[in-house]
Design a protein around this motif. Sequence first.
Motif, PDB file in Angstrom:
ATOM      1  N   UNK A 386       0.825  -1.204   0.000  1.00 21.79           N
ATOM      2  CA  UNK A 386       0.000   0.000   0.000  1.00 21.79           C
ATOM      3  C   UNK A 386       0.865   1.262   0.000  1.00 21.79           C
ATOM      4  N   UNK A 387       2.025   1.181   0.669  1.00 23.83           N
ATOM      5  CA  UNK A 387       2.963   2.307   0.641  1.00 23.83           C
ATOM      6  C   UNK A 387       3.489   2.492  -0.780  1.00 23.83           C
ATOM      7  N   UNK A 388       3.805   1.372  -1.430  1.00 23.74           N
ATOM      8  CA  UNK A 388       4.274   1.439  -2.817  1.00 23.74           C
ATOM      9  C   UNK A 388       3.201   2.025  -3.732  1.00 23.74           C
ATOM     10  N   UNK A 389       1.949   1.643  -3.500  1.00 21.27           N
ATOM     11  CA  UNK A 389       0.845   2.195  -4.292  1.00 21.27           C
ATOM     12  C   UNK A 389       0.716   3.696  -4.068  1.00 21.27           C
ATOM     13  N   UNK A 390       0.873   4.137  -2.828  1.00 18.82           N
ATOM     14  CA  UNK A 390       0.824   5.566  -2.528  1.00 18.82           C
ATOM     15  C   UNK A 390       1.917   6.312  -3.297  1.00 18.82           C
ATOM     16  N   UNK A 391       3.150   5.784  -3.272  1.00 13.55           N
ATOM     17  CA  UNK A 391       4.246   6.415  -4.017  1.00 13.55           C
ATOM     18  C   UNK A 391       3.930   6.446  -5.512  1.00 13.55           C
ATOM     19  N   UNK A 392       3.392   5.343  -6.012  1.00 15.31           N
ATOM     20  CA  UNK A 392       3.054   5.224  -7.431  1.00 15.31           C
ATOM     21  C   UNK A 392       2.022   6.268  -7.849  1.00 15.31           C
ATOM     22  N   UNK A 425       8.864   5.390 -11.458  1.00 13.40           N
ATOM     23  CA  UNK A 425      10.114   5.938 -10.922  1.00 13.40           C
ATOM     24  C   UNK A 425      10.016   6.088  -9.410  1.00 13.40           C
ATOM     25  N   UNK A 426       8.869   6.556  -8.925  1.00 11.17           N
ATOM     26  CA  UNK A 426       8.666   6.682  -7.478  1.00 11.17           C
ATOM     27  C   UNK A 426       8.742   5.329  -6.781  1.00 11.17           C
ATOM     28  N   UNK A 427       8.114   4.319  -7.362  1.00 15.12           N
ATOM     29  CA  UNK A 427       8.154   2.978  -6.757  1.00 15.12           C
ATOM     30  C   UNK A 427       9.582   2.450  -6.668  1.00 15.12           C
ATOM     31  N   UNK A 428      10.349   2.650  -7.729  1.00  7.99           N
ATOM     32  CA  UNK A 428      11.728   2.148  -7.749  1.00  7.99           C
ATOM     33  C   UNK A 428      12.576   2.877  -6.711  1.00  7.99           C
ATOM     34  N   UNK A 429      12.383   4.196  -6.588  1.00  4.05           N
ATOM     35  CA  UNK A 429      13.121   4.959  -5.576  1.00  4.05           C
ATOM     36  C   UNK A 429      12.742   4.524  -4.165  1.00  4.05           C
ATOM     37  N   UNK A 430      11.468   4.225  -3.942  1.00  9.43           N
ATOM     38  CA  UNK A 430      11.038   3.718  -2.635  1.00  9.43           C
ATOM     39  C   UNK A 430      11.714   2.392  -2.335  1.00  9.43           C
ATOM     40  N   UNK A 431      11.707   1.489  -3.292  1.00 13.05           N
ATOM     41  CA  UNK A 431      12.322   0.177  -3.083  1.00 13.05           C
ATOM     42  C   UNK A 431      13.818   0.306  -2.823  1.00 13.05           C
ATOM     43  N   UNK A 432      14.492   1.175  -3.566  1.00 10.26           N
ATOM     44  CA  UNK A 432      15.926   1.391  -3.373  1.00 10.26           C
ATOM     45  C   UNK A 432      16.205   1.939  -1.979  1.00 10.26           C
ATOM     46  N   UNK A 433      15.380   2.898  -1.533  1.00  7.51           N
ATOM     47  CA  UNK A 433      15.548   3.480  -0.201  1.00  7.51           C
ATOM     48  C   UNK A 433      15.404   2.420   0.886  1.00  7.51           C
ATOM     49  N   UNK A 434      14.396   1.582   0.747  1.00  5.13           N
ATOM     50  CA  UNK A 434      14.159   0.550   1.761  1.00  5.13           C
ATOM     51  C   UNK A 434      15.283  -0.479   1.785  1.00  5.13           C
ATOM     52  N   UNK A 435      15.783  -0.855   0.622  1.00  4.61           N
ATOM     53  CA  UNK A 435      16.886  -1.814   0.576  1.00  4.61           C
ATOM     54  C   UNK A 435      18.154  -1.247   1.237  1.00  4.61           C
ATOM     55  N   UNK A 436      18.374   0.045   1.064  1.00  4.17           N
ATOM     56  CA  UNK A 436      19.572   0.677   1.629  1.00  4.17           C
ATOM     57  C   UNK A 436      19.460   0.910   3.136  1.00  4.17           C
TER      58      UNK A 436
END
Length: 603
Positions: A386-392, A425-436
């Motif tokens: 749902x957080x990813x959907x919000x970013x999207x 692009x927002x979803x990918x940046x969110x995923x990258x942030x969480x992985x880091x």
Amino acid sequence: MSQTSTGLPSRDEIQPEYKWQIKDIYASEQLWQADFDNVKNDLSKVAKYKGILAQSIRNLIACLKLRDEINILAGKLFAYARLQRDENSANAKYQALVGKTEGLLAETSAATSFIEPEILAIPDDVLTTFRREHFLAEYSFYFDNLLRQRQHILSPVEEEILSRSAEATQAAETIFNMLAHADMKFPDITGEDGKPLALSEGRYRSLIMSPDRRVRKEAFTGLFGSYNAFRNTFAATLSGNVKKNIFYARTRKFNSTLESALSDGNIPVSVYDNLLTTVNNNLAPLHRYIDLKKKALKLDKVHMYDLYTPLAKAVKFNISYSEGLKLVRDSLAPLGPEYTGILNKGLTSGWIDVYENKGKQTGAYCWGVYGVHPFVLLNYNDRLEDVSTLAHEMGHAIHSYYSQAIQPYTTSQYTIFSAEVASTTNEILLNDFLLKTTKNTKKKLYLINQYLEMVRATVYRQTMFAEFEKSIYDKAEHGETLTADLLDELWHILNVKYYGPDMMVDSEIDIEWARIPHFYSNFYVYQYVTGYAAATALAQQILAEGDGAQERYIDFLKSGGSDYPINILKKAGVNMSKARPIELTLGRFSNMLDELEKTITNS
């Protein structure tokens, strides 16, 4: 507010701070009606320009300006009605208001249908003189694009007939929406706690990820069993929609419905075909992923209801809405202070409708309203997804905000091809942030798996959808009838091919085609894939290059529909006429799969 009770709340039970502010469009229905009447009145004014556009540039520009004013108001009218209907699809008042507005939109289209054929009838030398002697920057790209499509625009009389047919030809989509979202009844299942739980489309997204395989299977069979009970009706609605699109494509003298659908954005058919070819040539990593899932979950066979199961057992992300907002803000910081300022405005100013309620439209979307602001529909349920959907969806929203703030109305509407780039692009940046930022090994394993799931669902799955669409249109264009049996068979074969030998393609999944609303927007879904591939390249540039890539990206958002999407993306740094961005994305999927295998081995 978490949606975990056995019954969904009514609309009135949702707190105001979690609802979008429709009053920002119209403070009352009386004001809505006043603008409805204004559009009706303006439509009568359009007729006075019929037959005189070639006489002077003054007539031509005045007519185009009037059409823009009408379309801006009509867009507001429809958004006001449609958004409120989507709050509760069973609400008869707003069903009627949507129908009333659709009628007005059909009238608007019919009343203005003479404009483009008449422009195209203006002798080339006269139109060239108009454009040379009068600075028409606002309409420059409009004229270029219109002249490009000259062979597909019909006579004024024919265009009016096609415009008047629009309301009637929407019947298939309307029936689908009413059946799937208002009339469909799903059974209760037994939840993880052993208590009865009302199944809904919104809840299914959580239940299919349950660590309890019994719950997943019950939700799976309950949902698709409900759709299967209406399989012939759904086949009829989808077939009716396909026939509608074939009719319009042939009437406009396109070689195929696919060519017609791609024409608005000037996208070559080769882009679509290359996508299918490239992904089909790279199915091995997806098969490897399914094999890894089988081993990690200790299953003899992976069933379709196991597909969404996280590999990191006992890891749950219970993320409240306020926590989700913070994650989105932090992860999008690389886009710069201007972007994040607009983001904060959207998150706190009534742009978003957050939680599920009885009758609410399922899924999520963004709706840009020119002259107001974007609106975002969510069904937030405290999951990481749902957080990813919000970013999207906020990616869509800020794209619309920039485009409508910078561009005049005539070039403010970006194409769908561009739209999915901004959101992903927002979803990918969110995923990258969480992985880091995630240190917990099990959570990191989950996040890697989430990335792989994102690519599986967005690239592989949507390409499968695109291949299904191409197949059904090819068959229909050659005279085959799209029966439920044929659609089931095509869907089953594609699932077997895409997911490989370790997947048990359960018979229940054969009806899944009936559940996909995007099939009523023909040849839409491939743009999720091209958008994801472009977003992958852009996100890498933003994170690696900093200010330069950030500036190019913001310029892309501001460009709206001022050029063809492939040209706009080239300026941003991505060439989507080549297979390279897709290959780059699938290569990263393979690399992340390697990391997942190592993490599982070492944990």
